[in-house]
Design a protein around this motif. Structure first.
Motif, PDB file in Angstrom:
ATOM      1  N   VAL B  12      61.590  47.274  41.897  1.00 61.02           N
ATOM      2  CA  VAL B  12      61.263  48.362  42.681  1.00 61.02           C
ATOM      3  C   VAL B  12      61.714  48.055  44.105  1.00 61.02           C
ATOM      4  N   LEU B  26      52.826  46.573  51.221  1.00 66.11           N
ATOM      5  CA  LEU B  26      53.225  45.514  50.124  1.00 66.11           C
ATOM      6  C   LEU B  26      52.096  44.435  50.353  1.00 66.11           C
ATOM      7  N   LEU B  60      56.063  43.981  38.470  1.00 69.63           N
ATOM      8  CA  LEU B  60      57.003  44.401  39.576  1.00 69.63           C
ATOM      9  C   LEU B  60      57.427  43.554  40.378  1.00 69.63           C
ATOM     10  N   ILE B  62      59.030  43.548  43.749  1.00 67.13           N
ATOM     11  CA  ILE B  62      59.084  44.451  44.593  1.00 67.13           C
ATOM     12  C   ILE B  62      60.237  44.038  45.707  1.00 67.13           C
TER      13      ILE B  62
END
Lengths: 377, 210
Positions: B12, B26, B60, B62
């Motif tokens: 992502v 985040l 994920l 990221i």
């Protein structure tokens, strides 16, 4: 664990260490940027290594001479030094220079342009939004960078550069270079401005910050190429974990000139080396550091751990390791192993006269100078 | 099931102008904290978090990017293999909203794959709002993506970003999984998204065996 009376020249001791070895090395720690913000020691290195270094260089047949204490003093006062001596290794190993003197040494390499005072005034028609934003988020965790007057100075220097060079203006990363130098607290904003100006304008660092960052692409391509060539095993290991492009962990080193996640006194030494040698030295140093930790990295099997280590832990841990190597009196061996210096006999090999055929092949081709006409003229 | 178990590994990317709060979103999501001591992101940063969507676990990976306009070219090299994109703008910064369309376009230009995106207006906690909710909604509709207004400071709607994104990712991955179910059986071990260029349209699901 330091062995007393350890003699590196004894045969039985010579192979006692490999490059990175969990038993004899520090524990690896990845710290946040606070590492840079520790109190600054007077000297970059704690111990005087000059005599030991000379012995070791002789033992390993390395044909490099380093500057002695008096020669450093001479260099700082007159700007002259014996050019047969290796400045790069000298600055990397010396204890003769205090942190302040390394800073002065860098300043010596910059031309003073006396523009700072009038450039630091903000122009009305220009927007400094990006600078203002970043000034307030540079080493935020340190008390030093909470002070309003410090932030104002940081802003002044960045604004001054922005006014000087409207094409580059301000690129993220410059804030860390300036802040790192400011943290040394020599209260010489004009010198810091000149250092920044020299780095960006005279040392070709502009290409990293101008729109599209072509210089960064070039440096990363070089870096990837050299990394693949020097450490093929590690490269394969990284590839397997999905790290195909080292730019994701190495680009910040270039943009901040190693000023972000490393002890500031060591960053300063790297900066001095950058002034002597140019951008290649940063690539060389980072690769050497990775080489030093190759064994450790090969054992890591997690994408995030590897990236975190390289981004934040690499320089910190390397600096600590080098300090330890000095105590263990095996600095030259380590420097040879990671490829920072080269052995004498290797250089000799190139000088051996080539055979007749080789001479012929090497000669530039011209009419009457090809192999055919040599034999059949 | 051990802790490290997951069904899919998904890349992502978080995009948006400098200073809109990408890193804060985040850290709030991954570490459940709002750090006043944030720094400007240089280059790119990473966070890993496992997301539970119904019965599936999505890991994920990221990528937190630098926001300054001039680094867009280098950021674009990271687009490859991304399945989810989070576009962030700041509710108190009109310019960041105006630029967000540029970010969306840069994604459309450089990836042919269908990606799951979401538009996020951050800094809902601030009184000094410059971008109205309707404007954000309109833009999200135009590009057919979900829209949320969040506050990383007050931890408002942060989890929702990833839940919404996760839902879409799950649907997407399951569809892909059916298409290429033959392929996946041949694949063993972990699936790495950005290992090879052609892998993006190859297997998108596989079970991690740990």
């Amino acid at each position: 664990m330091i062995q007393h009376n350890f003699n590196p020249f004894r045969k039985s001791n010579r192979q006692a260490y490999s490059l990175f070895d969990e038993k004899s090395s520090h524990e690896i720690t990845v710290e946040d940027e606070l590492a840079i913000l520790k109190p600054i020691p007077k000297y970059v290195w704690e111990d005087d290594y000059y005599e030991q270094l000379k012995l070791e260089l002789k033992y390993y047949k390395v044909d490099i001479q380093v500057l002695s204490h008096s020669e450093w003093q001479n260099l700082l006062t007159t700007g002259m030094y014996d050019s047969s001596k290796n400045l790069l290794l000298s600055i990397f190993t010396t204890r003769s220079l205090t942190v302040k003197q390394v800073f002065d040494f860098i300043m010596m390499q910059c031309q003073m342009t006396c523009q700072f005072e009038h450039l630091k005034k903000q122009l009305k028609e220009k927007s400094y939004e990006c600078i203002t934003k970043d000034v307030h988020r540079t080493f935020k965790s340190s008390d030093y960078f909470q002070k309003e007057e410090v932030l104002q100075r940081l802003q002044d220097i960045l604004v001054a550069y922005s006014n000087l060079d409207s094409e580059v203006s301000y690129g993220q990363g410059m804030n860390f270079i300036v802040a790192g130098l400011m943290y040394l607290d020599f209260n010489n904003d004009e010198a810091i401005f000149e250092i920044l100006r020299t780095i960006i304008m005279d040392k070709e660092w502009r290409q990293l910050y101008i729109n599209g960052t072509p210089g960064l692409f070039l440096l990363m391509a070089k870096f990837n190429f050299k990394f693949k060539k020097r450490m093929p095993e590690l490269y394969q290991h990284f590839l397997k974990l999905g790290i195909e492009d080292m730019s994701m962990c190495a680009s910040a080193f270039y943009l901040t000139l190693c000023m972000q996640h490393s002890p500031i006194q060591f960053s300063l030494v790297l900066l001095a080396m950058f002034f002597i040698e140019g951008d290649d030295i940063i690539t060389k140093m980072i690769l050497s550091m990775i080489k030093y930790f190759e064994n450790y990295l090969l054992k890591l099997n997690d994408f995030q751990l590897i990236i975190e280590f390289i981004k934040r832990g690499l320089i910190n841990n390397f600096y600590r390791e080098i300090q330890k190597c000095r105590k263990q009196q095996r600095l030259v061996q380590v420097l040879l192993d990671i490829g920072l210096i080269k052995r004498k006999d290797k250089q000799h090999k190139q000088k051996i006269k080539k055979g007749l055929m080789k001479q012929l092949v090497d000669r530039p081709l011209a009419f009457g100078n090809d192999v055919y006409s040599y034999f059949f003229r | 099931m051990s802790l490290g178990y997951y069904d899919w590994l998904v890349k992502v990317i978080v995009l948006g102008d400098s200073g809109v709060g990408k890193t804060n979103i985040l850290t709030q999501f991954c570490d459940s904290k709002f750090s006043q001591n944030y720094t400007a992101t240089i280059g790119v940063d990473f966070k890993i978090k496992i997301l539970n969507i119904q019965d599936k676990k999505i890991k994920l990976q990221i990528w937190d990017t630098a926001g300054q306009e001039r680094f867009r070219n280098i950021t674009q090299t990271y687009y490859k293999g991304a399945f989810g994109i989070i576009f962030v703008y700041s509710l108190i910064d009109r310019n960041s909203f105006n630029n967000v369309e540029g970010w969306i376009k840069s994604i459309l230009e450089s990836t042919t794959d269908e990606v799951c995106s979401i538009l996020v207006g951050n800094k809902l906690d601030s009184q000094d709002r410059r971008v109205q909710t309707a404007e954000g909604e309109k833009l999200a509709q135009k590009y057919n993506m979900p829209f949320l207004e969040t506050s990383a400071l007050e931890n408002k709607n942060i989890q929702d970003i990833f839940d919404r994104l996760g839902q879409n990712l799950k649907i997407r991955l399951e569809n892909e999984g059916q298409k290429v179910s033959n392929n996946t059986q041949r694949q063993s071990g972990q699936f790495k998204l950005n290992q090879e260029a052609n892998q993006t349209e190859q297997p998108t699901s596989s079970c991690n065996s740990c």
